[in-house]
Design a protein around this motif. Structure first.
Motif, PDB file in Angstrom:
ATOM      1  N   MET A  97      38.341  43.321  23.462  1.00 28.72           N
ATOM      2  CA  MET A  97      36.895  43.219  24.304  1.00 28.72           C
ATOM      3  C   MET A  97      37.439  41.393  24.467  1.00 28.72           C
ATOM      4  O   MET A  97      36.780  41.330  23.120  1.00 28.72           O
ATOM      5  CB  MET A  97      35.800  43.462  24.052  1.00 28.72           C
ATOM      6  N   PHE A  98      37.239  40.947  25.619  1.00 27.26           N
ATOM      7  CA  PHE A  98      37.413  39.363  25.527  1.00 27.26           C
ATOM      8  C   PHE A  98      36.300  39.210  26.846  1.00 27.26           C
ATOM      9  O   PHE A  98      35.759  40.145  27.798  1.00 27.26           O
ATOM     10  CB  PHE A  98      38.815  38.652  25.896  1.00 27.26           C
ATOM     11  N   ARG A  99      35.180  37.573  26.600  1.00 25.87           N
ATOM     12  CA  ARG A  99      34.711  37.848  27.367  1.00 25.87           C
ATOM     13  C   ARG A  99      35.328  36.801  28.125  1.00 25.87           C
ATOM     14  O   ARG A  99      35.593  35.894  27.837  1.00 25.87           O
ATOM     15  CB  ARG A  99      33.484  37.434  26.944  1.00 25.87           C
ATOM     16  N   VAL A 100      34.978  37.095  29.808  1.00 18.63           N
ATOM     17  CA  VAL A 100      35.521  36.181  30.400  1.00 18.63           C
ATOM     18  C   VAL A 100      34.715  35.612  31.270  1.00 18.63           C
ATOM     19  O   VAL A 100      33.336  36.472  31.982  1.00 18.63           O
ATOM     20  CB  VAL A 100      36.439  36.467  31.400  1.00 18.63           C
ATOM     21  N   ARG A 101      34.706  34.135  32.296  1.00 15.44           N
ATOM     22  CA  ARG A 101      33.179  33.600  33.398  1.00 15.44           C
ATOM     23  C   ARG A 101      33.622  34.237  34.588  1.00 15.44           C
ATOM     24  O   ARG A 101      32.237  34.140  35.378  1.00 15.44           O
ATOM     25  CB  ARG A 101      33.780  32.021  33.106  1.00 15.44           C
ATOM     26  N   ASN A 102      35.009  34.781  34.774  1.00 17.73           N
ATOM     27  CA  ASN A 102      35.033  35.858  35.949  1.00 17.73           C
ATOM     28  C   ASN A 102      36.198  36.398  36.002  1.00 17.73           C
ATOM     29  O   ASN A 102      37.091  36.075  36.511  1.00 17.73           O
ATOM     30  CB  ASN A 102      35.482  34.439  37.130  1.00 17.73           C
ATOM     31  N   LEU A 103      35.375  37.781  35.979  1.00 20.67           N
ATOM     32  CA  LEU A 103      36.146  38.589  35.552  1.00 20.67           C
ATOM     33  C   LEU A 103      37.256  39.186  37.130  1.00 20.67           C
ATOM     34  O   LEU A 103      38.697  39.377  36.646  1.00 20.67           O
ATOM     35  CB  LEU A 103      34.820  39.905  35.724  1.00 20.67           C
ATOM     36  N   ASP A 104      37.094  39.545  38.406  1.00 20.38           N
ATOM     37  CA  ASP A 104      37.776  39.618  39.685  1.00 20.38           C
ATOM     38  C   ASP A 104      39.365  38.387  39.435  1.00 20.38           C
ATOM     39  O   ASP A 104      40.117  39.232  39.342  1.00 20.38           O
ATOM     40  CB  ASP A 104      37.077  39.535  40.721  1.00 20.38           C
ATOM     41  N   GLU A 105      38.802  37.590  39.531  1.00 20.32           N
ATOM     42  CA  GLU A 105      39.929  36.211  38.921  1.00 20.32           C
ATOM     43  C   GLU A 105      40.232  36.277  37.815  1.00 20.32           C
ATOM     44  O   GLU A 105      42.097  36.590  38.321  1.00 20.32           O
ATOM     45  CB  GLU A 105      39.653  34.872  39.119  1.00 20.32           C
ATOM     46  N   MET A 106      39.768  37.065  36.493  1.00 23.36           N
ATOM     47  CA  MET A 106      41.198  37.151  35.895  1.00 23.36           C
ATOM     48  C   MET A 106      41.645  38.312  35.878  1.00 23.36           C
ATOM     49  O   MET A 106      42.907  38.512  35.693  1.00 23.36           O
ATOM     50  CB  MET A 106      39.784  37.734  34.372  1.00 23.36           C
ATOM     51  N   VAL A 107      41.573  39.487  36.995  1.00 22.60           N
ATOM     52  CA  VAL A 107      41.787  41.277  36.888  1.00 22.60           C
ATOM     53  C   VAL A 107      43.213  40.172  37.800  1.00 22.60           C
ATOM     54  O   VAL A 107      43.963  40.609  37.762  1.00 22.60           O
ATOM     55  CB  VAL A 107      41.115  41.762  37.429  1.00 22.60           C
ATOM     56  N   MET A 108      42.871  39.594  39.046  1.00 21.13           N
ATOM     57  CA  MET A 108      43.577  39.078  40.008  1.00 21.13           C
ATOM     58  C   MET A 108      44.833  38.735  38.836  1.00 21.13           C
ATOM     59  O   MET A 108      46.070  38.758  39.286  1.00 21.13           O
ATOM     60  CB  MET A 108      43.543  38.463  40.819  1.00 21.13           C
ATOM     61  N   ARG A 109      44.672  37.362  37.930  1.00 23.78           N
ATOM     62  CA  ARG A 109      45.763  37.259  36.984  1.00 23.78           C
ATOM     63  C   ARG A 109      46.655  37.539  36.444  1.00 23.78           C
ATOM     64  O   ARG A 109      47.998  37.388  36.410  1.00 23.78           O
ATOM     65  CB  ARG A 109      45.120  35.571  36.365  1.00 23.78           C
ATOM     66  N   LEU A 110      45.946  38.379  35.427  1.00 26.29           N
ATOM     67  CA  LEU A 110      46.610  39.821  34.744  1.00 26.29           C
ATOM     68  C   LEU A 110      47.032  40.197  35.828  1.00 26.29           C
ATOM     69  O   LEU A 110      48.699  40.643  35.659  1.00 26.29           O
ATOM     70  CB  LEU A 110      46.061  40.443  34.328  1.00 26.29           C
ATOM     71  N   GLN A 111      47.479  41.157  37.197  1.00 26.80           N
ATOM     72  CA  GLN A 111      47.485  41.493  37.453  1.00 26.80           C
ATOM     73  C   GLN A 111      49.344  41.070  37.585  1.00 26.80           C
ATOM     74  O   GLN A 111      50.173  41.885  38.624  1.00 26.80           O
ATOM     75  CB  GLN A 111      47.339  42.203  38.819  1.00 26.80           C
ATOM     76  N   GLU A 112      49.166  39.432  38.365  1.00 29.22           N
ATOM     77  CA  GLU A 112      50.340  38.990  38.724  1.00 29.22           C
ATOM     78  C   GLU A 112      51.557  39.067  37.486  1.00 29.22           C
ATOM     79  O   GLU A 112      52.187  39.089  37.725  1.00 29.22           O
ATOM     80  CB  GLU A 112      49.363  37.814  39.169  1.00 29.22           C
ATOM     81  N   LYS A 113      50.679  38.920  36.366  1.00 34.24           N
ATOM     82  CA  LYS A 113      52.059  39.610  34.762  1.00 34.24           C
ATOM     83  C   LYS A 113      52.142  40.858  35.122  1.00 34.24           C
ATOM     84  O   LYS A 113      52.948  41.003  33.889  1.00 34.24           O
ATOM     85  CB  LYS A 113      50.836  37.996  34.048  1.00 34.24           C
ATOM     86  N   GLY A 114      51.825  41.227  35.681  1.00 33.83           N
ATOM     87  CA  GLY A 114      52.070  42.858  35.431  1.00 33.83           C
ATOM     88  C   GLY A 114      51.211  43.918  34.911  1.00 33.83           C
ATOM     89  O   GLY A 114      51.879  44.688  34.272  1.00 33.83           O
ATOM     90  N   TYR A 115      50.290  42.829  34.266  1.00 31.77           N
ATOM     91  CA  TYR A 115      48.765  43.660  33.976  1.00 31.77           C
ATOM     92  C   TYR A 115      48.479  45.420  35.061  1.00 31.77           C
ATOM     93  O   TYR A 115      48.337  44.803  36.484  1.00 31.77           O
ATOM     94  CB  TYR A 115      48.095  43.147  33.182  1.00 31.77           C
ATOM     95  N   GLU A 116      47.843  46.023  34.399  1.00 27.92           N
ATOM     96  CA  GLU A 116      47.635  47.896  35.871  1.00 27.92           C
ATOM     97  C   GLU A 116      45.987  47.712  35.550  1.00 27.92           C
ATOM     98  O   GLU A 116      45.966  48.231  33.532  1.00 27.92           O
ATOM     99  CB  GLU A 116      48.654  48.540  35.530  1.00 27.92           C
TER     100      GLU A 116
END
Length: 52
Positions: free
Chosen positions: A1-20
């Motif tokens: 588990m990683f703590r992030v500052r902006n979850l929505d932004e992080m999810v979008m960035r990960l989806q651009e790299k192929g994460y679902e």
């Protein structure tokens, strides 16, 4: 588990790299917003954003 500052932004960035997104983002007792993401390698990554 990683703590992030902006979850929505992080999810979008990960989806651009192929994460679902696995499941959905959930609010845990109005303290954290949590989700899980899985990459092409099959590794599951937990993400948490503190809400308060």
């Amino acid at each position: 588990m990683f703590r992030v500052r902006n979850l929505d932004e992080m999810v979008m960035r990960l989806q651009e790299k192929g994460y679902e997104l696995e499941g959905e983002m959930v609010n845990y007792e109005n303290i954290y917003c949590l989700c899980y993401s899985r990459g092409a390698e099959g590794i599951l990554v937990g993400l948490a954003e503190r809400l308060t």
